[in-house]
Design an enzyme around this catalytic site. Structure first.
Site, PDB file in Angstrom:
ATOM      1  N   PHE A 243      43.060  72.125  22.196  1.00 66.46           N
ATOM      2  CA  PHE A 243      43.058  72.882  20.976  1.00 66.46           C
ATOM      3  C   PHE A 243      41.853  73.094  20.918  1.00 66.46           C
ATOM      4  O   PHE A 243      41.070  74.098  20.831  1.00 66.46           O
ATOM      5  CB  PHE A 243      42.297  71.679  19.649  1.00 66.46           C
ATOM      6  CG  PHE A 243      43.388  70.814  19.588  1.00 66.46           C
ATOM      7  CD1 PHE A 243      44.019  70.501  18.907  1.00 66.46           C
ATOM      8  CD2 PHE A 243      42.472  69.377  19.968  1.00 66.46           C
ATOM      9  CE1 PHE A 243      44.662  69.468  18.580  1.00 66.46           C
ATOM     10  CE2 PHE A 243      43.625  68.337  19.499  1.00 66.46           C
ATOM     11  CZ  PHE A 243      44.504  67.781  18.819  1.00 66.46           C
ATOM     12  N   ASP A 265      46.513  74.221  24.332  1.00 69.08           N
ATOM     13  CA  ASP A 265      46.691  75.222  22.661  1.00 69.08           C
ATOM     14  C   ASP A 265      47.990  74.964  22.190  1.00 69.08           C
ATOM     15  O   ASP A 265      48.792  75.666  23.383  1.00 69.08           O
ATOM     16  CB  ASP A 265      46.123  76.372  23.039  1.00 69.08           C
ATOM     17  CG  ASP A 265      45.526  76.173  21.233  1.00 69.08           C
ATOM     18  OD1 ASP A 265      44.721  76.175  20.848  1.00 69.08           O
ATOM     19  OD2 ASP A 265      46.308  76.718  21.174  1.00 69.08           O
ATOM     20  N   ALA A 294      48.973  69.485  21.624  1.00 68.45           N
ATOM     21  CA  ALA A 294      48.074  69.103  22.173  1.00 68.45           C
ATOM     22  C   ALA A 294      48.171  66.921  22.337  1.00 68.45           C
ATOM     23  O   ALA A 294      47.323  66.736  23.373  1.00 68.45           O
ATOM     24  CB  ALA A 294      46.578  68.598  21.008  1.00 68.45           C
ATOM     25  N   ASP A 314      39.113  70.224  20.362  1.00 66.78           N
ATOM     26  CA  ASP A 314      37.906  70.292  19.139  1.00 66.78           C
ATOM     27  C   ASP A 314      39.075  71.019  18.016  1.00 66.78           C
ATOM     28  O   ASP A 314      39.519  71.839  17.935  1.00 66.78           O
ATOM     29  CB  ASP A 314      37.412  71.192  19.597  1.00 66.78           C
ATOM     30  CG  ASP A 314      37.328  72.604  18.119  1.00 66.78           C
ATOM     31  OD1 ASP A 314      36.256  71.895  17.317  1.00 66.78           O
ATOM     32  OD2 ASP A 314      36.682  73.411  18.196  1.00 66.78           O
ATOM     33  N   CYS A 354      35.722  69.871  12.155  1.00 67.87           N
ATOM     34  CA  CYS A 354      35.422  70.971  11.162  1.00 67.87           C
ATOM     35  C   CYS A 354      35.632  70.729   9.884  1.00 67.87           C
ATOM     36  O   CYS A 354      36.155  71.325   8.951  1.00 67.87           O
ATOM     37  CB  CYS A 354      36.083  72.064  11.684  1.00 67.87           C
ATOM     38  SG  CYS A 354      37.737  72.308  11.856  1.00 67.87           S
TER      39      CYS A 354
END
Length: 409
Positions: A243, A265, A294, A314, A354
């Site tokens: 990612f 990616d 991914a 990530d 996140c």
């Protein structure tokens, strides 16, 4: 006159501003203590309040008619009122924005020798719903609240005066704006659009930020300290960056002495920017990319028997809301399960989230489960968050969204 609860002088209520009142069940003390949001089910939503225009300034009162401060209302949003100032006589205009931006810039100028940083991190910098990222002479604004849209001209004028940027881009896209009932728009509001990607120097690497067409504002600045930590782990070794977007972790690792890096990616344009960044950094001969889903690439690398000294994953926000938290945590666990076998004995796995809806403990637990189900045992050696240009508002858990965990396997 004083506030009977705090003994502080009670603010005066200007007669020209409409008043929005909390319901008796609401807790005014959380507002007095700095919580910046008032939800729609906490205020008297009568016909007059519903008739206010999104972005109007209002005075918020508690159920006993005591003023709590100056806010801005959006009757269309679940966040009905965003608090702007304890002083109800504050004038929201260019001078107000100038004071906020000056204070924000003082903090960033201490931290970073070059002007590449998040200048405004919304509520944590006293500007609810406003994000501003700075890439040298270019600034990208995300006005994700109705009042920010209403006062955009004053905000832009203050931004230019405080920072001296020559180009200001309004990035009016994303989920946050749709929740506010705002239309999507990408436009240059001052200066001219960059001819191509903007070079951004961080951690010894040069990244290419697509400020007009990339994700978010064009570059994820929040991971800077975690990039640096992963780069230290990868010195003299091989990194897998999954990612990868524009090569955040892999380019920092190569700049820090890694022998090779593979960036994975799903976006071909992102990988093109990553390759351009590798060329600009002078590490193109050690850098490779692989486009694809991914999860599929992780499985394929496992089948190929590949191993790396450091693997970083990530992913995007798998749990953007409470309703998606459980599903998102299962996805994070799956990432860890597939990535763990790709780490050599004694190597490191860094996993990031996140998603503010998946708190640190739940994310850590999901990561540990995935590592175990991947047949590995681990030590947790590092817990990271966003860099200091992304400050946290202690009263608002949502401002602490980013988590980075490094495990030695």
């Amino acid at each position: 006159m004083t506030d009977p609860l705090t003994n502080a002088p009670a603010p005066n209520v200007p007669a020209t501003l409409p008043v929005v009142r909390l319901l008796p069940k609401a807790k005014p003390q959380v507002i007095r203590h700095g919580f910046p949001w008032v939800f729609a089910n906490e205020v008297v939503m009568d016909r007059r309040t519903k008739g206010l225009t999104p972005g109007d300034l209002v005075v918020l009162e508690d159920a006993d008619r005591r003023p709590l401060g100056l806010g801005t209302i959006n009757p269309l949003s679940k966040i009905a009122v965003r608090m702007l100032d304890f002083d109800t006589e504050t004038e929201v205009g260019e001078a107000w924005f100038t004071a906020k931006l000056t204070r924000a810039l003082q903090h960033r100028a201490l931290l970073y020798p070059e002007p590449f940083y998040r200048l405004v991190h919304a509520e944590a910098d006293g500007l609810p719903g406003i994000i501003i990222d700075r890439f040298g002479d270019v600034a990208v604004i995300q006005p994700n609240a109705a009042y920010a849209e209403r006062h955009l001209d004053a905000l832009v004028a203050a931004l230019i005066a405080v920072t001296g940027v020559t180009t200001v881009i309004k990035n009016g896209t994303g989920r946050a704006r749709s929740l506010e009932g705002l239309e999507e728009e990408m436009v240059v509001v001052h200066g001219t659009a960059p001819v191509g990607p903007v070079p951004v120097r961080m951690n010894g690497a040069t990244y290419m930020a697509d400020v007009m067409g990339g994700q978010k504002t064009g570059l994820f600045l929040d991971q800077r300290p975690n990039h640096a930590f992963a780069a230290a782990l990868a010195h003299g070794g091989r990194m897998l960056d999954v990612f990868s977007h524009v090569g955040g972790f892999s380019l920092a690792a190569l700049a820090g002495g890694a022998t090779s890096a593979l960036a994975v990616d799903g976006s071909a344009p992102a990988l093109e920017l990553a390759n351009a960044g590798a060329l600009a950094t002078g590490v193109a001969d050690k850098f490779a990319t692989r486009q694809g889903d991914a999860f599929d690439v992780l499985e394929a690398l496992g089948a190929e028997g590949e191993t790396f000294d450091v693997v970083v994953c990530d992913p995007p926000a798998f749990a953007p809301s409470k309703s998606t938290a459980e599903k998102g945590l299962r996805a994070y666990e799956r990432v860890a399960r597939l990535a763990a076998p790709l780490v050599r004995e004694g190597g490191y796995l860094m996993l990031c989230s996140c998603s503010h809806a998946a708190d640190l403990k739940r994310f850590r637990d999901a990561s540990a489960r995935g590592i175990g189900r991947g047949g590995r045992r681990s030590q947790l050696v590092y817990t990271g968050q966003a860099g200091p240009d992304h400050p946290l508002l202690p009263q608002l858990a949502e401002s602490g969204y980013l988590k980075a965990l490094a495990f030695r396997l």
